[in-house]
Enzyme design. Structure first.
Site, PDB file in Angstrom:
ATOM      1  N   SER A  14       0.793  -1.237   0.000  1.00 12.35           N
ATOM      2  CA  SER A  14       0.000   0.000   0.000  1.00 12.35           C
ATOM      3  C   SER A  14       0.821   1.280   0.000  1.00 12.35           C
ATOM      4  O   SER A  14       0.253   2.371  -0.112  1.00 12.35           O
ATOM      5  CB  SER A  14      -0.954   0.003   1.202  1.00 12.35           C
ATOM      6  N   LYS A  48       0.107   3.797  -2.642  1.00 16.13           N
ATOM      7  CA  LYS A  48      -0.900   4.846  -2.556  1.00 16.13           C
ATOM      8  C   LYS A  48      -0.306   6.252  -2.432  1.00 16.13           C
ATOM      9  O   LYS A  48      -1.039   7.241  -2.595  1.00 16.13           O
ATOM     10  CB  LYS A  48      -1.842   4.577  -1.386  1.00 16.13           C
ATOM     11  N   SER A  59      -5.684   3.507   4.818  1.00 15.75           N
ATOM     12  CA  SER A  59      -5.196   2.784   3.644  1.00 15.75           C
ATOM     13  C   SER A  59      -6.330   2.099   2.880  1.00 15.75           C
ATOM     14  O   SER A  59      -6.194   0.958   2.425  1.00 15.75           O
ATOM     15  CB  SER A  59      -4.138   1.751   4.050  1.00 15.75           C
TER      16      SER A  59
END
Length: 408
Positions: free
Chosen positions: A85, A88, A145
């Site tokens: 993640s 991101k 997230s």
């Protein structure tokens, strides 16, 4: 270091003399080797502490200073690895760029598609056709997230997830992220979806340097959505437990293990610590703290200033008699703390210039030194253009001078 040369006894036979010489030569060679080993040990002991390995248990790591972009420590920084993640950061960067460019607003409403709701993993459990503002979805991405919100924002901004991924890779290329290939805006496992510690630092720096408003989201420890009905807890534990923490993004999957891009600011200096493929969640946070502690303890950021105001420079045969001087670029100096404390600044300027002078033309330099070592040389440039006088302007000026002289 001396060498022993044996004397030759007159009453020895040639064979005995050769044997004696051989033994003495062996002893001399042993002395030389011993001396070289001692010298090597002294050199090893003289290696500065900053050059030693830091106790970071990860597949790759890197420490970068935000303002200068200087790398302070790195291990396997260009090895392509799964970022999970931490991906991101690029998603958030593109959203923040659209907001700052005026093509997207915080209060714009985003409608969740069925595909966005199907992401799985970390999420806020969006329902198909549920609507939230850009601000709320961005908060969910930065704090919790949320994969569903990441995809919803991507589709809203570019029309489809695929188009958004194209823009992600294009932006990565523009930033010099040569170790990176994105396949989705979430970081969910996909074969070939990789980046490196160095590339993560590049996109992290771009985000925090040019879009500081993102701190509104990355520094949140706990918050809510949906009118207080849904709680958010930051996946980045450093936000609560590390002094000066400002962000940025965690990530973990079975393949990527535990990843983190952590940012923190103290005494006007912001650092970026990247951890990839740490064995445990605790080790990624401890590794980031080790990097950040090292950077804050060993380095300082200072703004170099001329020792006195910059004097304008005379211009011969110009339509202006002088040109003002300014410093070109950022005068931020990053160096070891002891060097910053002993920093000295000197200015070297042209005594005079001949027209024409171009705006931005280098007319000198500001030299920053410490203990005899040059830390930086910064260009000093003309503030504006000065055109050369034409023949008729020169003649007119001469006549004016003569006329005024005659009147005296």
């Amino acid at each position: 270091m001396g060498f022993f040369f044996p004397s030759y006894a007159r009453d020895r036979s040639p064979g005995e003399e050769r044997e004696t010489l051989k033994k003495e030569g062996i002893r001399n060679m042993k002395r030389v080797i011993s001396s070289l080993l001692t010298l090597a040990m002294l050199l090893l002991l003289a290696v500065p502490a900053g050059a030693e390995s830091l106790a970071v248990d990860a597949g790759a790591c890197l420490l970068m200073e935000k303002t200068t972009g200087q790398v302070l420590y790195a291990v396997n920084e260009h090895q392509p690895l799964e970022p999970a993640s931490v991906t991101k950061i690029m998603t958030v960067l593109l959203v923040m760029e659209a907001i700052d460019a005026g093509t997207l607003r915080y209060d714009d409403v985003v409608t969740a598609s069925a595909y966005a709701c199907s992401m799985g993993g970390s999420q806020i459990w969006l329902k198909e056709n549920e609507q939230l503002t850009v601000e709320d979805m961005l908060k969910a991405v930065c704090v919790a997230s949320a994969n569903d919100c990441s995809m919803a924002l991507a589709e809203h901004l570019s029309g489809s997830g695929e188009a958004f991924v194209e823009r992600m890779n294009q932006r990565a290329g523009e930033l010099g992220m040569n170790d990176t290939h994105f396949l989705n805006p979430t970081g969910l496992p996909a074969e070939g979806h990789v980046t490196s510690a160095y590339d993560i630092a590049l996109m992290s720096r771009e985000l925090i340097l040019n879009h500081p408003d993102v701190r509104r989201f990355t520094t949140i420890w706990m918050d809510t959505l949906r009118n207080g009905e849904f709680g958010l807890n930051n996946t980045n534990k450093l936000i609560r437990f590390y002094q000066g923490a400002t962000g940025l993004k965690t990530g973990s999957t079975d393949g990527a293990l535990y990843c983190l891009s952590a940012t923190a600011e103290r005494d006007g200096m912001e650092l970026i610590a990247v951890i990839l493929k740490a064995p445990t969640s605790t080790q990624r946070f401890e590794g980031a703290k080790t990097l950040l502690n090292y950077g804050f303890a060993a380095y300082a950021l200072a703004q170099a200033q001329p020792p006195q105001p910059l004097e304008p420079i005379p211009v011969e045969l110009g339509d202006a008699p002088w040109v003002n001087v300014r410093l070109e670029g950022d005068a931020a100096i990053l160096a070891a703390k002891e060097k910053v404390k002993a920093m000295e600044v000197t200015v070297e300027l042209e005594e005079k210039l001949s027209a024409p002078v171009e705006a931005g033309q280098q007319v000198g330099k500001m030299v920053v030194t410490s203990g005899g070592e040059t830390l930086s040389e910064l260009p000093l440039v003309a503030e504006k253009a000065v055109n050369r006088l034409t023949y008729w302007q020169i003649l007119e000026r001469c006549l004016q001078t003569a006329f005024m002289g005659g009147r005296r």
